[in-house]
Enzyme design. Structure first.
Site, PDB file in Angstrom:
ATOM      1  N   PHE A  12      40.770  41.035 -19.226  1.00  0.00           N
ATOM      2  CA  PHE A  12      41.132  39.676 -19.645  1.00  0.00           C
ATOM      3  C   PHE A  12      42.507  39.343 -19.099  1.00  0.00           C
ATOM      4  O   PHE A  12      43.460  40.090 -19.296  1.00  0.00           O
ATOM      5  CB  PHE A  12      41.124  39.526 -21.170  1.00  0.00           C
ATOM      6  CG  PHE A  12      41.416  38.101 -21.588  1.00  0.00           C
ATOM      7  CD1 PHE A  12      40.435  37.121 -21.534  1.00  0.00           C
ATOM      8  CD2 PHE A  12      42.690  37.733 -21.996  1.00  0.00           C
ATOM      9  CE1 PHE A  12      40.715  35.803 -21.881  1.00  0.00           C
ATOM     10  CE2 PHE A  12      42.975  36.410 -22.339  1.00  0.00           C
ATOM     11  CZ  PHE A  12      41.984  35.452 -22.290  1.00  0.00           C
TER      12      PHE A  12
ATOM     13  N   ASP B  56      48.886  44.205 -16.116  1.00  0.00           N
ATOM     14  CA  ASP B  56      48.936  43.150 -17.121  1.00  0.00           C
ATOM     15  C   ASP B  56      49.261  43.807 -18.462  1.00  0.00           C
ATOM     16  O   ASP B  56      48.408  44.432 -19.084  1.00  0.00           O
ATOM     17  CB  ASP B  56      47.581  42.424 -17.158  1.00  0.00           C
ATOM     18  CG  ASP B  56      47.534  41.313 -18.208  1.00  0.00           C
ATOM     19  OD1 ASP B  56      48.364  41.335 -19.135  1.00  0.00           O
ATOM     20  OD2 ASP B  56      46.646  40.441 -18.110  1.00  0.00           O
TER      21      ASP B  56
ATOM     22  N   LYS C 172      52.934  37.701 -25.177  1.00  0.00           N
ATOM     23  CA  LYS C 172      52.618  37.981 -26.584  1.00  0.00           C
ATOM     24  C   LYS C 172      53.826  38.385 -27.439  1.00  0.00           C
ATOM     25  O   LYS C 172      54.577  37.519 -27.841  1.00  0.00           O
ATOM     26  CB  LYS C 172      51.463  38.987 -26.666  1.00  0.00           C
ATOM     27  CG  LYS C 172      50.149  38.349 -26.186  1.00  0.00           C
ATOM     28  CD  LYS C 172      48.903  38.969 -26.783  1.00  0.00           C
ATOM     29  CE  LYS C 172      47.681  38.082 -26.620  1.00  0.00           C
ATOM     30  NZ  LYS C 172      46.932  38.233 -25.396  1.00  0.00           N
TER      31      LYS C 172
END
Ligand SMILES: *Cc1c(COP(=O)(O)O)cnc(C)c1O
Length: 418
Positions: free
Chosen positions: A136, A221, A261
């Site tokens: 993702f 990522d 995040k």
């Protein structure tokens, strides 16, 4: 105060329905707890998908937000601010020699990686980025092209050109997929959205080697698995910790890393770290972000890093992560198929075909997460059959015990429904 029912109805009227939201509305948070509009208390093991790294309303975050707002919120990247360079320096000290670019989300941080790769390969006509199945990488057009899941791409074709997917943790598949157009490889250190699948040490070291041999950029990522969630700043540090492979190759580093995040404890922020000789590839005018790296977001991020260090929360993530995992296994639930994850990023895979978790149009993961709401525990679904535990990094042992008790009761409740 508006009731949850009325709020859900208003959302139906005024909000573009991109999310299948749970029927909960929170009004207040403190530490590891949230309260809904009806006053019910929840233990937050979802942290807004790994965002509230220090829980809710942390006094130091309240303090820095207040004082920074009184000084300077935003100036734009037409100018310099001290907070931005202080944060970049701190990230470089944590990762390795290089430079940083700031933006506002994970998708944007990945976009910076994609543009870096295009720039890097431009002179030689290489532009293809290899990513993994079940990955993702965000919801922008390039993000969904990079994401190895058909469900995010459907209806938005034609896809942005230059992305191909291969199975995760399969070095041979990656090697075979490299073409003369390939310029970079991008993986998550731990696949998050699809169900918490960590990369193996050999995979990480093998990909690094492969990229060196083929002159490709190696990207990670770290949007979800970074920021000390695994017990180290970056997931690869924890994955390679103590292995023979790591001792042989102490110098493991990706070429660039995307972060977001939890980086600013709940304030929107994304970042890319990139090492030399690639750190100046994106020159003046080649990329940008109006809001990227505001003094406000940077000051908060610096405070979050200070507190993680001062309170030794990396060790807390390690110890309580191990504790949680062992306690979940101790439940010996017939409904649990596997427990995966590192530190405070834990995935619980449910058995397929649990009769009480069968509802047309809903995944067992979503149904079980909703069940846990009844017991006052917030978690996050992942893939079809997994729930994710992503508690704050400053979670304490008694709160972990409480969460396990709620989980035990919810699992027991599944039997009663058969
Ligand atoms: C959440 C996530 C993203 C996207 O981040 P946004 O801030 O929602 O754009 C990208 N990659 C990974 C691994 C993520 O978990």
């Amino acid at each position: 105060m508006i009731s949850t029912g009325a709020l859900i109805e208003a959302f139906g009227r005024w909000i573009v329905p991109t999310y299948a939201r749970f029927p909960l509305a929170f009004v207040r948070g403190k530490g590891s707890r949230l309260w809904d509009a009806e006053g019910k208390e929840y233990l937050d093991f979802g942290t807004g998908i790994a965002v509230n790294a220090l829980g809710h309303a942390h006094p130091a975050i309240v303090e820095v937000l207040t004082s920074q707002a009184q000084t300077l919120i935003h100036t734009s990247n037409l100018y310099h601010t001290e907070a931005q360079v202080s944060l970049a320096k701190r990230l470089v000290e944590l990762i390795g020699t290089g430079k940083c670019f700031f933006c506002n989300s994970g998708a944007e941080a990945n976009e910076a990686l994609f543009k870096l790769a295009r720039k890097f390969g431009h002179a030689t006509g290489r532009y293809e980025i290899l990513t993994t199945l079940h990955s993702f990488h965000g919801r922008t057009l390039a993000g969904i092209a990079a994401t190895g899941q058909d469900k995010v791409k459907k209806g938005f074709e034609p896809a942005v050109d230059g992305f191909r997917h291969v199975p995760f943790n399969d070095l041979q598949a990656m090697q075979k997929a490299i073409s003369e157009k390939t310029v970079a490889i991008l993986i998550e250190g731990i696949q998050g959205e699809s169900g918490v699948y960590p990369a193996s040490p050999d995979y990480l070291l093998g990909l690094r080697k492969l990229c060196n041999e083929h002159k490709l950029l190696f990207f990670m990522d770290s949007v979800q698995c970074g920021m000390f969630r695994t017990g180290r700043f970056q997931s690869y540090e924890r994955i390679l910790e103590g292995t023979d492979a790591a001792k042989k190759d102490q110098s493991f580093l990706p070429d660039a890393i995307s972060m977001a995040k939890g980086i600013a404890g709940g304030v929107p922020m994304g970042a890319m770290w990139v090492r030399q000789p690639h750190a100046d590839l994106l020159g003046p005018g080649s990329h940008g972000s109006t809001f990227g790296g505001t003094p406000l977001a940077c000051a908060v991020a610096l405070t979050v890093l200070d507190i993680i260090k001062r309170e030794n929360l990396s060790e807390n993530a390690k110890q309580l992560g191990d504790y949680l995992k062992s306690k979940i296994l101790d439940l010996k639930s017939p409904y649990i198929r596997q427990v995966r994850g590192i530190g405070l990023m834990i995935g619980i895979e449910l058995q397929p075909d649990i009769p009480s978790l069968k509802v047309e149009g809903k995944t067992p993961a979503v149904l079980f997460v909703a069940r846990l709401h009844q017991y006052g525990l917030l978690t996050v679904p992942a893939g079809n059959c997994n729930i994710r535990l992503l508690p704050p990094l400053n979670i304490i042992r008694s709160e972990c015990e409480e969460a396990i008790e709620k989980l035990r009761n919810a699992l027991a409740g599944l039997a009663g429904m058969c």
